[in-house]
Design a protein around this motif. Sequence first.
Motif, short mmCIF file in Angstrom:
data_model
loop_
_atom_site.label_atom_id
_atom_site.label_comp_id
_atom_site.label_asym_id
_atom_site.label_seq_id
_atom_site.Cartn_x
_atom_site.Cartn_y
_atom_site.Cartn_z
N LEU A 28 -2.19 -7.51 0.27
CA LEU A 28 -1.15 -6.89 -0.55
C LEU A 28 -0.36 -7.95 -1.32
CD1 LEU A 28 0.39 -4.36 -1.48
CD2 LEU A 28 1.88 -4.69 0.50
N GLU A 29 0.01 -9.03 -0.64
CA GLU A 29 0.75 -10.10 -1.30
C GLU A 29 -0.06 -10.68 -2.47
OE1 GLU A 29 2.66 -14.49 -0.31
OE2 GLU A 29 1.97 -13.24 1.34
N ALA A 30 -1.36 -10.89 -2.25
CA ALA A 30 -2.20 -11.42 -3.32
C ALA A 30 -2.31 -10.42 -4.48
CB ALA A 30 -3.59 -11.75 -2.77
N LEU A 31 -2.55 -9.15 -4.17
CA LEU A 31 -2.68 -8.14 -5.23
C LEU A 31 -1.39 -8.01 -6.03
CD1 LEU A 31 -4.68 -5.33 -3.39
CD2 LEU A 31 -5.53 -6.97 -5.08
N GLU A 32 -0.26 -8.01 -5.35
CA GLU A 32 1.01 -7.93 -6.06
C GLU A 32 1.22 -9.17 -6.93
OE1 GLU A 32 3.83 -7.05 -2.93
OE2 GLU A 32 3.70 -4.90 -3.38
N GLY A 33 0.76 -10.32 -6.45
CA GLY A 33 0.83 -11.54 -7.25
C GLY A 33 -0.04 -11.46 -8.48
N ASP A 89 -2.68 -6.22 -15.79
CA ASP A 89 -1.74 -5.18 -16.20
C ASP A 89 -2.07 -3.83 -15.57
OD1 ASP A 89 -0.37 -6.99 -17.76
OD2 ASP A 89 -1.45 -6.46 -19.59
N ALA A 90 -3.36 -3.59 -15.29
CA ALA A 90 -3.76 -2.30 -14.72
C ALA A 90 -3.19 -2.08 -13.32
CB ALA A 90 -5.28 -2.19 -14.68
N LEU A 91 -2.75 -3.15 -12.66
CA LEU A 91 -2.18 -3.01 -11.33
C LEU A 91 -0.68 -2.74 -11.36
CD1 LEU A 91 -4.05 -5.81 -9.35
CD2 LEU A 91 -4.59 -3.37 -9.48
N GLN A 92 -0.09 -2.82 -12.52
CA GLN A 92 1.34 -2.57 -12.65
C GLN A 92 1.60 -1.08 -12.89
OE1 GLN A 92 3.04 -5.18 -15.55
NE2 GLN A 92 1.87 -6.92 -14.81
N SER A 93 2.64 -0.58 -12.28
CA SER A 93 2.99 0.82 -12.45
C SER A 93 4.38 1.07 -11.90
CB SER A 93 1.99 1.71 -11.70
OG SER A 93 2.38 3.06 -11.76
N ASP A 94 5.09 2.00 -12.50
CA ASP A 94 6.37 2.42 -11.97
C ASP A 94 6.18 3.42 -10.83
OD1 ASP A 94 7.74 0.84 -13.76
OD2 ASP A 94 7.91 2.43 -15.25
N ARG A 95 5.01 4.04 -10.78
CA ARG A 95 4.70 4.98 -9.70
C ARG A 95 4.46 4.18 -8.43
NH1 ARG A 95 0.04 8.62 -11.32
NH2 ARG A 95 0.62 9.61 -9.38
N ARG A 96 5.03 4.60 -7.32
CA ARG A 96 4.95 3.86 -6.07
C ARG A 96 4.11 4.61 -5.05
NH1 ARG A 96 6.12 -0.80 -7.79
NH2 ARG A 96 6.99 -1.61 -5.88
N LYS A 97 3.61 3.86 -4.10
CA LYS A 97 2.79 4.41 -3.03
C LYS A 97 3.16 3.67 -1.74
CE LYS A 97 -2.01 5.21 -1.80
NZ LYS A 97 -3.33 5.36 -2.37
N ARG A 98 3.23 4.42 -0.64
CA ARG A 98 3.47 3.80 0.66
C ARG A 98 2.16 3.33 1.25
NH1 ARG A 98 8.19 5.67 4.22
NH2 ARG A 98 9.75 6.02 2.64
N VAL A 99 2.16 2.10 1.77
CA VAL A 99 0.99 1.58 2.46
C VAL A 99 1.42 1.07 3.83
CG1 VAL A 99 -0.29 0.99 0.37
CG2 VAL A 99 1.23 -0.70 1.37
N ARG A 100 0.49 1.14 4.75
CA ARG A 100 0.78 0.72 6.12
C ARG A 100 0.29 -0.71 6.32
NH1 ARG A 100 0.20 4.57 11.03
NH2 ARG A 100 0.65 5.85 9.25
N ARG A 115 5.54 0.07 7.20
CA ARG A 115 5.20 0.72 5.94
C ARG A 115 6.04 0.13 4.81
NH1 ARG A 115 2.56 6.12 6.97
NH2 ARG A 115 2.88 6.40 4.75
N VAL A 116 5.37 -0.11 3.67
CA VAL A 116 6.08 -0.63 2.50
C VAL A 116 5.66 0.19 1.29
CG1 VAL A 116 6.27 -2.97 3.40
CG2 VAL A 116 4.32 -2.36 1.98
N ARG A 117 6.47 0.11 0.25
CA ARG A 117 6.15 0.78 -1.01
C ARG A 117 5.68 -0.28 -2.00
NH1 ARG A 117 7.86 5.90 -1.68
NH2 ARG A 117 8.43 5.71 -3.86
N THR A 118 4.63 0.07 -2.71
CA THR A 118 4.07 -0.83 -3.71
C THR A 118 3.63 0.00 -4.91
OG1 THR A 118 2.53 -2.67 -4.08
CG2 THR A 118 1.71 -0.79 -2.78
N ALA A 119 3.27 -0.65 -5.98
CA ALA A 119 2.76 0.07 -7.15
C ALA A 119 1.52 0.85 -6.73
CB ALA A 119 2.42 -0.91 -8.27
#
Length: 136
Positions: free
Chosen positions: A80-85, A100-111, A116-120
């Motif tokens: 997750l840290e790498a993908l967000e980077g 850019d395709a990984l950026q979004s204002d829509r959020r999703k919870r991941v475990r 649990r955290v929220r990410t794009a």
Amino acid sequence: MIRISLFACLVLGSVAACGSLSKNRDLDGADLYLSNCAICHGLDARGGGGAGVAGLSKTPPDLTSLTARNGGEFPADDVLEALEGYATGGLRGRQMTPFDALQSDRRKRVRLASGRVRTARPVGDLLKYLEAIQTP
């Protein structure tokens, strides 16, 4: 010969899709992988791509063995840290441009192991896909 043709189609498809990816934020993890990662990591995610990619100095890692290389547990926190980077261009020392395709204002919870955290949403979808393709 077929392998070269498939790779050429993938490259052309990726280039053609780049403009539309930023508009379509509802792609699932497999589509995101094919559009953004397969050109270097290969269609099978085993690190076999990258031929002819400018600036690629070493073979990309096998993404299907992340769990095996981490003692049998998928390293979701690290992935997750790498993908967000990659989404923001915030990874230092990596020869990858922001996706850019990984950026979004829509959020999703991941475990994660840490909770649990929220990410794009696209980052969460790609994380889920990478976890699903792990091999023993």
